[in-house]
Each structure stands twice: as C-alpha cells, then as structure tokens.
Design a protein around this motif. Structure first.
Motif, short mmCIF file in Angstrom:
data_model
loop_
_atom_site.label_atom_id
_atom_site.label_comp_id
_atom_site.label_asym_id
_atom_site.label_seq_id
_atom_site.Cartn_x
_atom_site.Cartn_y
_atom_site.Cartn_z
N LEU A 461 -9.51 91.11 77.36
CA LEU A 461 -9.88 92.53 77.35
C LEU A 461 -8.65 93.40 77.14
CD1 LEU A 461 -12.42 92.71 80.32
CD2 LEU A 461 -12.95 93.04 77.91
N GLU A 462 -7.59 93.08 77.84
CA GLU A 462 -6.38 93.88 77.72
C GLU A 462 -5.74 93.71 76.36
OE1 GLU A 462 -3.79 93.17 81.00
OE2 GLU A 462 -5.05 94.30 82.40
N ALA A 463 -5.75 92.49 75.83
CA ALA A 463 -5.19 92.27 74.50
C ALA A 463 -5.98 93.03 73.44
CB ALA A 463 -5.16 90.77 74.18
N ARG A 464 -7.31 93.00 73.56
CA ARG A 464 -8.15 93.71 72.60
C ARG A 464 -7.96 95.22 72.71
NH1 ARG A 464 -10.63 92.70 67.78
NH2 ARG A 464 -12.52 93.97 67.53
N SER A 465 -7.91 95.71 73.94
CA SER A 465 -7.69 97.14 74.15
C SER A 465 -6.32 97.56 73.62
CB SER A 465 -7.81 97.47 75.64
OG SER A 465 -7.66 98.84 75.87
N ALA A 466 -5.32 96.72 73.80
CA ALA A 466 -3.99 97.02 73.27
C ALA A 466 -4.01 97.10 71.75
CB ALA A 466 -2.99 95.96 73.72
N GLY A 467 -4.78 96.22 71.11
CA GLY A 467 -4.90 96.26 69.66
C GLY A 467 -5.53 97.56 69.18
N LYS A 468 -6.56 98.01 69.89
CA LYS A 468 -7.21 99.28 69.53
C LYS A 468 -6.24 100.45 69.71
CE LYS A 468 -12.02 98.10 70.77
NZ LYS A 468 -11.87 96.76 71.35
N TYR A 469 -5.52 100.43 70.83
CA TYR A 469 -4.60 101.53 71.11
C TYR A 469 -3.46 101.57 70.09
CZ TYR A 469 -2.23 104.90 74.17
OH TYR A 469 -1.64 106.02 74.68
N HIS A 470 -3.01 100.38 69.69
CA HIS A 470 -1.96 100.32 68.67
C HIS A 470 -2.45 100.93 67.35
CE1 HIS A 470 0.07 98.09 65.29
NE2 HIS A 470 1.09 98.61 65.90
N LEU A 471 -3.67 100.57 66.96
CA LEU A 471 -4.25 101.14 65.74
C LEU A 471 -4.38 102.65 65.86
CD1 LEU A 471 -5.65 100.82 62.98
CD2 LEU A 471 -7.80 100.46 64.22
N PHE A 472 -4.81 103.10 67.03
CA PHE A 472 -4.99 104.54 67.24
C PHE A 472 -3.66 105.27 67.13
CE2 PHE A 472 -5.44 108.38 69.65
CZ PHE A 472 -6.69 108.84 69.32
N LEU A 473 -2.63 104.76 67.78
CA LEU A 473 -1.31 105.40 67.72
C LEU A 473 -0.77 105.40 66.30
CD1 LEU A 473 0.42 104.02 70.95
CD2 LEU A 473 -0.60 106.27 70.60
N LEU A 474 -1.02 104.31 65.59
CA LEU A 474 -0.54 104.21 64.21
C LEU A 474 -1.21 105.26 63.32
CD1 LEU A 474 1.04 102.70 61.99
CD2 LEU A 474 -0.89 101.13 61.81
N VAL A 475 -2.54 105.38 63.44
CA VAL A 475 -3.28 106.28 62.56
C VAL A 475 -3.10 107.74 62.97
CG1 VAL A 475 -5.58 106.93 61.76
CG2 VAL A 475 -4.95 104.51 61.94
N ASN A 476 -3.22 108.01 64.27
CA ASN A 476 -3.23 109.40 64.73
C ASN A 476 -1.84 109.94 65.02
OD1 ASN A 476 -6.10 110.64 65.29
ND2 ASN A 476 -6.26 108.48 65.75
N VAL A 477 -1.12 109.27 65.91
CA VAL A 477 0.16 109.82 66.34
C VAL A 477 1.18 109.77 65.21
CG1 VAL A 477 2.05 109.60 68.00
CG2 VAL A 477 -0.31 109.22 68.73
N PHE A 478 1.21 108.66 64.45
CA PHE A 478 2.21 108.56 63.39
C PHE A 478 1.71 109.17 62.08
CE2 PHE A 478 4.21 106.15 59.88
CZ PHE A 478 5.50 106.59 60.08
N LEU A 479 0.72 108.52 61.46
CA LEU A 479 0.23 109.03 60.17
C LEU A 479 -0.41 110.40 60.32
CD1 LEU A 479 -1.32 105.74 58.71
CD2 LEU A 479 0.91 106.75 58.24
N GLY A 480 -1.19 110.59 61.39
CA GLY A 480 -1.84 111.88 61.59
C GLY A 480 -0.85 113.01 61.75
N SER A 481 0.21 112.76 62.53
CA SER A 481 1.22 113.79 62.73
C SER A 481 1.91 114.15 61.43
CB SER A 481 2.25 113.33 63.76
OG SER A 481 1.64 113.16 65.03
N ILE A 482 2.19 113.14 60.63
CA ILE A 482 2.87 113.40 59.35
C ILE A 482 1.96 114.16 58.39
CG2 ILE A 482 3.75 112.29 57.27
CD1 ILE A 482 4.96 110.16 59.04
N ILE A 483 0.72 113.70 58.26
CA ILE A 483 -0.19 114.31 57.29
C ILE A 483 -0.54 115.74 57.68
CG2 ILE A 483 -2.50 114.18 56.28
CD1 ILE A 483 -2.26 111.11 56.50
N THR A 484 -1.00 115.92 58.95
CA THR A 484 -1.40 117.26 59.36
C THR A 484 -0.19 118.18 59.41
OG1 THR A 484 -1.20 116.61 61.70
CG2 THR A 484 -3.37 116.44 60.67
#
Length: 773
Positions: A461-484
């Motif tokens: 569960l924790e490994a799967r949740s970590a994978g989701k959170y990593h994807l979220f940070l990648l898309v939103n915090v990194f790419l999202g911050s740059i694009i917006t």
C-alpha cells in the motif's frame, strides 16, 4: 520575477524558522516530561529508564542541570556516531537504507555542483543574452538570478557546447553513483536476509483465487491441493476469514473502553461529582446522562454483539474467502511454491510470498480477486482526474510567484505589488508555503485510493501510494509549475507573438522557474525538516493523553506513539529534489547549493529520528530500492529532454543528435541495472534458502516449527480464541494415498495415458489436484 532580495528574504525567514525549531528541540528534549516523546524507541526496546527516577534530574518536569544545556547540540554527534551495521541491528535494514537515499543525494550533487559552479556559472553569466533580448522584448521580465541560467546564453552560441559536455559529465557521474549504490544495497539486502532470524513469512506463501469445489470446503480444498502437489514440503495452512465487520466492532469497543477509562479517571480525581456526557455525536449534543454508566452499558452491549459476530464468522462457510496462508516445512519449499506457477490455468491458485504477519492488511484480503483489476482501473481514472484538478491551486501558487508579471496584465494591482516588503514576502516565501499546505492532505487521499485497489500488505500500500504521489509531484509541482508559471508570466508576449516565436519564449522562461523552486526547497526542505525533528503534534498529543487518560505506567507506554517513516510521503518528496537537481544542474546551477543543504540537513535529522524515535511497522529488507533507482532515472531522463528542448529554442539543432543519445543510454542503463540487481529484490534464491534451512536443522534440531507457525497468520481478532476449523495432521507423511471427499464425476478421467490404468485423475475442473498411485 523573484529577485535576489526576494530570495534573501525567503532564506532569512526559513533559516530563522529552522534555527528556532532546532533550539526549541534542543531544549525540549532535555526535559524529563518529554523524554518519551523524543526517545520512544529506546523505551520500546526496554533500554531507557524514566528520567524522573534516575540520573541528574532533580525535578519531575524540568531539567535543572544547566551543564546539559551547554551541550544542547550533542545530539548532532550522537546521530552521526552510530555505525551503519549497528544502525541496521537497531532500526532495521529499511530504515538504514532509507537514510542512504539522503547520502546518495550528496554523492550525486556535491561533485556536480562543484563542476557546474566552476564551469557553467561563468559561461552563463557572461552570455549577455538578456541584455540583447530586453531591447526587443520590453515586457520580458527577468532578475539577476536568471543571468546565471542558460537563458542568458545567446542562440546559436558556441557556449552551448559547454552545456552539452556538462550534460554528458553529469549523466555518467549519476550512472556511476547509482550503479555503485545499487550494488551496495543489494549486498546489504542479501547479507541481511542470510543473517536474519527466523520469521513466519520465510516459510509461508499467500494463495489467492482458490477455485470453488462442490464437494470440499475451501480449507479442505487447499489442504488437498498442496498435499498432492507439494507432498514433501507442505506443512499446514490457515484459511482467511472475512472478519472486517468483527474488526470494526473490536476497534469500536477499544474506543469505548478508552472513553470509559477517561471518565473513570476523572471521577477518581473528583469522587463527589459523577462525570456526564451527551448521547449525540462525540458527546456534543443530545440527552445528558451519567458517562460511566453509559459507556459501561455500551461496552457490555457491544461485547455481546462481538461474540455473536465471532460465532457467525467461524460457523458460516460463506465467511471463508478463497484464499489461504500456506506454510511449508522449509524455506526452500516455500520459495519453490511462491516463485512458480501452480497449475496450467494461470488465473487459479495464484501464489506469492506472504507478507510478514504485522505487514498484512487484513481488510483487503476479503476483496474478491476478480474485482481487483476493475478497482485498479477505476482508481487510475480517479488519479488522472485528481492530478489535473490540482492544476487549479498550482496555477494560483504560480500567480503569487509571478505577481509582478500579473501586475503588467492587471495594472490595478500595481499599488500593492510595488511595496518592497510586501512584494518580497509574497514572492519569496508565500508561494512555497501555500504549495506545501495544498500538499498536506494529498497523501491521505492517495493512501485511501491504494487501499481501494486491494493490496494486501501495508508495504505494498505504501509503495503504491508513493508511486501515485511521485507522479502527482512530477505532473503538478514540477511540470504544472513550469507550464502555468510560463503562461502567466509571458501572457502579453504570447498575445503579441506569432505562433512560431512562442516556443522560444517558453524555452527562455523555463529556467526562470528556478527562483520559485529555490523558495520551495527552503520552505519544504529547510524549515520543513527542522519541524520534523521538533515533533510538535506528537508532543501535544502525548501530553493531552498524559493529562486525561494515563493512570498507570502501562497507560503511559500506550500513550507514547513513536510513529514510523512515512514512506508514501517522504520518498516522493525526496524524488522531487533529485528531479530538480538533475534538471537545473545544466539549466540554472544556482539551485544546487539549496538542494545540497537540504540533503545534508535531512540526512542528519532523519538519522537522529531513526535512531531515537521511529519504530517501523514492518521490515521489507529494502525491497523498495528498485523504485528509488527507477525514479531517479526518470528525473535524469526528464532533465535530458528538458535540455534538448531548451537547445532547440536556441537555434542549436545540430546538438539534437548528440543529446538524443543520452535518453537512450539512460534507458539502457535502467535495463542493465534491472537485469543485474532487481531479481535480488523480487525473489529469494533457492541456494540461500537451502543454506538457512541446513544451518537451522543443525543448530536447532528440536525446533517445534508447527507451534511456531500455527497461529502466525491468524486474523488479529481471533487471537487468544478458538477457531472451529479442520485440524489436519501434518505428521501423516503418506504420499501414496491422499484422502478426498470429492467423487468422480462423468467425464472425469482425463489426462491419463493409455496403458497406465493405475493413474487415476479427477476432472480438469478440479485442477488435477488429487490422484492415487
């Protein structure tokens, strides 16, 4: 655009916050009343004694030995003093390897920073591109910090060759460190498994999707199948009950008992006054009644319901789900079963290594196996929607980060943003803080989504949740911050320019986001890590429990919650720092010192926490390392494509072939490491299993393995009780006759060879799991 003064304000605020947290921690940790908050691990091990009864303390709550305050920073040396082998024995391999991730960050980025500062910074700063562009693009916003980025290098300049060479140097250095670290962690894991004491999961596999049989119960069918197909090694099994409703009753009863204890203690302090409560939600409204009598009656009522539900679960065949924990006589036998296909139908009798007993997430074992794929599909869609919905708050944060540029679009905001102190605070501190607040609740949502997906181990569960959170940070915090941020910052330029010129403006703007990420690193990585060691929430909760609930020494131990490493949160956040460091190492190297400070500070803090505080809920022997390795390589690949995109906007098309080699090399390196090391994290070598079995038989010939394994995988709600299920005699080693209640049905003789009438098989629907020889 944030300026040097904005970054200075942010650095001052976050450094001061971190310093205050550290000073507060250094003082609070010395107080006797806080000892169980800051050193709970030693209490759980039975090593540390209550400081109120021993040592130089003269008061119950306050430490008046002023000599200790002069050494208030000795925790730093204490955290570094413990060698790694001792750390593994003390805290486990998971914790020791987790600490190595911070050390890995230092190994990668310190040499890269030295090389980047010595080569890239002078090349970027003397480029002079901003001075040229500002003449033709009067609305272009940039700060002094941006002159240290690749954006300050003119298009088609020969200086860009330096960036390409540095990209290769940084890439190969990262390969070298990652390979070396992967090998070290692999050796640590194998050594740990070889030296590990006996555990139930070493002998046990989890069997799922057991096919139904009209003549046998699930328990009989499991026993029958493994007696036939694993006749020499099969030992015993434990079927899985759907006891989720019973578990909720047990938890509810514990909650009522805690409230009864609270009101009983309150009554003992004031015997002349009976405590009261209200019958509504959490006692907030409703009829006022006697609290002790009310909760006593509720507990008695719930106890009767619990007994009835327990009897129903044990006696109802439908409460048994088609899954079981099957134990074997040796580790070798368990390894054979866990790592092989059991029947010609790959969807039945699915076996995998059983989680260790404390790692089992019992609620999800009751989920029908056929639902799992549907659940995962639904949660994938939910994750997609959640990820893109979060773009809205990310855009708001970027609006704050680029408030000066917004003022150019909306002139009525200029009176506010032109105030120097207000502007520095908003741009230098507020964006990172707002983003961190938005991200606080997200891990809880992602963990619930992982639970819905149906994983049966807490580690999974924790490994799967970590994978989701990593994807979220990648898309939103990194790419999202740059694009917006880019869209908002250069909005007027987008409206005036032709479509062919927009990519160049974006390419220039991407490096400018380094200023935002610098502020984020300071908020989350400096002040955030310092707040971690202070443990404000656990400190408050402990003292509240101590005031209202604690009556005995056992109560005080129960109130002490050390917590554990929050892997689903901390590891993805770590990966964000790796990503930022790798991306901006060739784009804006000025970011690297802030990341290095984070890794060094976090290494020190979390080493202290692992030694003195955290108590892990399970031990996976560093099975998470392949995920760590892969995500760092994802960040490296993104950095290579980012540089490729930037150079394409600088009329350096000739560099494209040379840079395209890097992602290909990274993919090859990933495959090489996966083939070389990953099997050690997914499978247990038969040779090692046989060695451990042989040594155990030689050193413990009188071991009662049946007593050791019998109740290891019994549902916690049944602990200490009797379960009415078939007791199969594992001492019966008659492999020539396997008893079965199944009768031969029409067309059941299948798979026999002509001329071998003595081989009789049941029908194919029974998976050929019984025969007489």
């Amino acid at each position: 655009m944030a300026t040097v003064s904005d970054i200075t304000v942010s650095a001052a605020i976050n450094s001061l916050s971190a310093l205050l947290f550290l000073v507060a921690f250094a003082i609070l940790r010395l107080q006797p009343m806080n000892d169980r908050v800051y050193f709970p691990k030693w209490y759980l091990k039975g090593i540390r004694e209550n400081p109120t009864t021993s040592g130089p303390y003269v008061k119950k709550f306050v430490n008046l030995d002023f000599r200790m305050y002069l050494r208030f920073l000795n925790w730093v040396l204490a955290a570094l003093r413990m060698p790694e082998p001792e750390l593994i024995d003390h805290a486990g391999l998971d914790s020791a390897v987790y600490i190595r991730i911070y050390l890995l960050g230092l190994k990668i980025f310190v040499p890269i920073a030295l090389l980047a500062f010595g080569v890239l910074l002078p090349v970027n700063y003397t480029g002079g591109n901003f001075n040229t562009m500002s003449l033709s693009m009067k609305d272009l916003t940039f700060g002094e910090i941006d002159k240290f980025s690749i954006s300050n290098v003119p298009p088609a300049s020969k200086r860009l060759i330096v960036h390409i060479v540095m990209a290769y140097a940084f890439t190969f250095w990262t390969y070298y460190i990652l390979y070396k670290e992967y090998k070290i962690v692999t050796d640590m894991r194998l050594h740990f498994l070889a030296a590990q004491i006996r555990r139930p999961d070493q002998f046990t596999v989890l069997v799922r999707n057991v096919p139904s049989d009209p003549d046998e119960s699930v328990s009989e069918h499991v026993d029958h199948f493994f007696r036939v197909n694993h006749p020499d090694q099969y030992f015993l099994h434990k079927v899985v009950y759907n006891a989720n409703r019973l578990a909720k009753m047990v938890d509810q009863k514990k909650d009522l008992q805690n409230r009864l204890i609270y009101y009983t203690n309150k009554h003992e302090r004031k015997p002349n006054k009976r405590p009261t409560t209200k019958t509504g939600f959490w006692g907030l409204w409703g009829e006022k009644i006697d609290a002790i009598d009310y909760y006593t009656e509720e507990i008695e009522k719930l106890s009767k319901e619990e007994v009835a539900e327990r009897e129903r679960v044990i006696g109802d065949p439908k409460a048994v789900i088609p899954a079981a924990f099957v134990s074997f006589k040796s580790r070798w036998g368990a390894a054979i079963c866990a790592q092989t296909q059991q029947t010609k139908n790959p969807t039945r009798w699915l076996t995998e290594w059983a989680p260790e007993p404390r790692d089992v997430y019992w609620n999800n074992l009751a989920i029908p196996f056929v639902e799992l794929n549907l659940r995962k599909l639904v949660m994938a869609g939910a994750l997609f929607g959640l990820t893109f919905c979060f773009m809205v708050p990310i855009a708001i944060v970027q609006t704050l980060a680029n408030i000066e540029s917004i003022g150019k679009v909306f002139p009525f905001l200029k009176p506010i943003i032109n105030k120097g102190s207000v502007k520095s605070f908003i741009q230098g501190f507020l964006p990172g803080m707002v983003l961190k607040i938005f991200l606080l609740i997200l891990p809880m949502i992602l963990m619930e989504m992982s639970k819905i997906e149906g994983f049966v181990a807490v580690s999974a569960l924790e490994a799967r949740s970590a994978g989701k959170y990593h994807l979220f940070l990648l898309v939103n915090v990194f790419l999202g911050s740059i694009i917006t941020g880019t869209a908002l910052q250069q909005l007027k330029e987008f409206l005036k320019q032709s479509p062919s010129e927009i990519p160049e403006t974006i390419g220039v703007s991407i490096p400018m986001k380094a200023t935002f990420f610098i502020t984020y690193v300071m908020v989350d990585g400096w002040a955030g890590v310092a707040a971690e060691i202070l443990r404000v929430a656990p400190l408050i909760i402990y003292h509240l429990k101590n005031i209202f609930l604690v009556k005995t020494e056992k109560d005080r131990d129960d109130a002490m919650d050390p917590g554990s490493l929050l892997w689903p949160i901390t590891e993805p956040r770590l990966q964000l720092y790796f990503l930022l460091g790798l991306v901006y190492s060739t784009v804006t190297p000025l970011l690297l010192p802030f990341i290095i400070v984070f890794f060094a500070f976090a290494y020190l803090v979390f080493r202290h926490q692992v030694i003195n505080v955290y108590h892990q809920k399970y031990e996976s022997a560093a099975s998470f390392w392949p995920d760590v390795h892969r995500r760092i390589l994802i960040g490296l690949t993104i950095s290579q494509f980012t540089l490729l995109g930037l150079l394409s906007t600088k009329e350096a098309a000739n560099s494209t072939p040379s840079l395209l080699v890097l992602p290909i090399l990274t993919f090859w390196f990933h495959r090489f490491c996966k083939n070389r090391f990953e099997s050690a994290f997914r499978k247990f070598p038969l040779q090692d299993a046989m060695i451990k079995d042989t040594l155990e038989r030689a050193t413990e010939p009188q071991l009662d393995l049946k007593a050791y394994l019998k109740d290891a995988y019994l549902h916690p709600v049944f602990k200490g009780g009797e379960i009415a299920e078939e007791d199969y005699d594992d001492d019966n080693d008659d492999r020539y006759l396997v008893a079965t209640k199944r009768t031969l049905r029409k067309g059941s003789q299948s798979g026999t060879q002509e001329g071998s009438p003595e081989d009789i098989y049941v029908d194919a629907d029974a998976d050929a799991d019984a025969h007489i020889v």
